[in-house]
Motif scaffolding. Structure first.
Motif, PDB file in Angstrom:
ATOM      1  N   VAL A  59     -24.481 -60.311  -7.240  1.00  0.00           N
ATOM      2  CA  VAL A  59     -25.765 -59.907  -6.663  1.00  0.00           C
ATOM      3  C   VAL A  59     -25.992 -58.422  -6.932  1.00  0.00           C
ATOM      4  CG1 VAL A  59     -27.132 -59.679  -4.534  1.00  0.00           C
ATOM      5  CG2 VAL A  59     -25.596 -61.641  -4.829  1.00  0.00           C
ATOM      6  N   VAL A  60     -27.226 -58.068  -7.261  1.00  0.00           N
ATOM      7  CA  VAL A  60     -27.632 -56.665  -7.381  1.00  0.00           C
ATOM      8  C   VAL A  60     -28.494 -56.320  -6.176  1.00  0.00           C
ATOM      9  CG1 VAL A  60     -28.909 -54.956  -8.724  1.00  0.00           C
ATOM     10  CG2 VAL A  60     -27.606 -56.739  -9.893  1.00  0.00           C
ATOM     11  N   GLY A  84     -29.960 -65.388 -15.481  1.00  0.00           N
ATOM     12  CA  GLY A  84     -29.432 -65.933 -14.236  1.00  0.00           C
ATOM     13  C   GLY A  84     -28.999 -64.895 -13.223  1.00  0.00           C
ATOM     14  N   GLN A  85     -29.134 -63.611 -13.556  1.00  0.00           N
ATOM     15  CA  GLN A  85     -28.693 -62.569 -12.622  1.00  0.00           C
ATOM     16  C   GLN A  85     -29.507 -62.629 -11.334  1.00  0.00           C
ATOM     17  OE1 GLN A  85     -26.134 -60.049 -12.763  1.00  0.00           O
ATOM     18  NE2 GLN A  85     -26.754 -60.195 -10.626  1.00  0.00           N
ATOM     19  N   ARG A  86     -28.821 -62.542 -10.193  1.00  0.00           N
ATOM     20  CA  ARG A  86     -29.479 -62.623  -8.897  1.00  0.00           C
ATOM     21  C   ARG A  86     -29.651 -61.236  -8.293  1.00  0.00           C
ATOM     22  NH1 ARG A  86     -26.162 -68.091  -7.529  1.00  0.00           N
ATOM     23  NH2 ARG A  86     -27.710 -69.503  -8.419  1.00  0.00           N
ATOM     24  N   ALA A 107     -36.809 -61.374  -8.047  1.00  0.00           N
ATOM     25  CA  ALA A 107     -35.821 -61.160  -6.989  1.00  0.00           C
ATOM     26  C   ALA A 107     -35.696 -62.409  -6.125  1.00  0.00           C
ATOM     27  CB  ALA A 107     -36.209 -59.968  -6.122  1.00  0.00           C
ATOM     28  N   ARG A 108     -34.467 -62.686  -5.635  1.00  0.00           N
ATOM     29  CA  ARG A 108     -34.231 -63.877  -4.806  1.00  0.00           C
ATOM     30  C   ARG A 108     -34.504 -63.613  -3.332  1.00  0.00           C
ATOM     31  NH1 ARG A 108     -34.283 -68.698  -6.535  1.00  0.00           N
ATOM     32  NH2 ARG A 108     -33.002 -69.310  -4.765  1.00  0.00           N
ATOM     33  N   GLY A 109     -34.716 -62.344  -2.977  1.00  0.00           N
ATOM     34  CA  GLY A 109     -34.975 -62.030  -1.584  1.00  0.00           C
ATOM     35  C   GLY A 109     -35.380 -60.582  -1.432  1.00  0.00           C
TER      36      GLY A 109
END
Length: 226
Positions: A59-60, A84-86, A107-109
């Motif tokens: 995660v970044v 696929g980087q989250r 971004a995932r969140g």
């Protein structure tokens, strides 16, 4: 045994990065194992992209505004090579256009910097697992955008006057327009009140305004504040 999540921190404030690292590396009760493994830190877009592609973290943690194009630019460039980087946005800004722009970029969140250490660790774990995570108020912005109640393209509409301002000046502009005092803005952005004053003067000069009341009216007319 679940492996520790690996993280890269991307934020242009070294003091803030140090605080997040300390929270993530704080030993848990019992065996002294840290909450996460921090693989590195970056304070601008170019360094962040190189570091993420080299270290390949789970995660970044990514700020919205920083030198070189901001968080959306980091997302775009990394996803060209590593789709696929989250990413989990972690920002002082809770403005709808910032939230929506980062989510649209991939971004995932998105959580704000008022989050506790335990909540941040939990959010990282959720994003690592593929879930989406939002601070409660921010989730409403995203739902409204998908429902059509917020213009999801608003953040990219050209505004020649607004485009004169740097990312930091825009942050200060929004906080001034929302009624924050210089000392409060300084605390939120981890800068000095004198630096806030300098940014306000620059904004007033660029927009040809005379005082914060005119600035607030200008920002409100452009729907930059709630």
């Amino acid at each position: 045994m679940t492996s520790l999540p690996t993280v890269v921190l991307v934020d242009d404030h070294a003091l803030f990065r140090a605080g997040v690292r300390a929270e993530l590396e704080q030993p848990t009760a019992g065996d002294g194992t840290p909450r996460a493994t921090v693989l590195g830190e970056a304070g601008d877009v170019d360094v962040a992209v190189r570091l993420i592609l080299d270290r390949e973290p789970d995660v970044v943690l990514l700020d919205v505004h920083m030198p070189g194009g901001g968080g959306a630019e980091v997302l775009r460039r990394v996803h060209e090579t590593r789709p696929g980087q989250r990413f989990l946005a972690l920002s002082v800004s809770d403005e709808p256009e910032d939230v929506i722009s980062l989510i649209r970029a991939g971004a995932r969140g998105y959580v704000t910097k008022t989050i506790s250490g335990e909540e941040l660790v939990a959010a990282i774990g959720q994003v690592k697992a593929g879930d989406a995570v939002f601070s409660p108020r921010l989730a409403g912005f995203v739902l409204d955008a998908f429902a059509g109640r917020i213009d999801a393209g608003a953040a990219v509409v050209a505004d020649p006057e607004l485009d004169q301002l740097t990312d930091r000046e825009r942050e200060v502009l929004r906080l001034i327009a929302r009624g924050y005092m210089y000392k409060e803005i300084a605390r939120r952005l981890t800068i000095s009140p004198k630096t806030v004053e300098h940014h306000v003067s620059a904004v007033l000069r660029k927009l040809q305004l005379s005082n914060r009341h005119e600035l607030t009216r200008w920002a409100t007319e452009r729907r930059l504040v709630d």
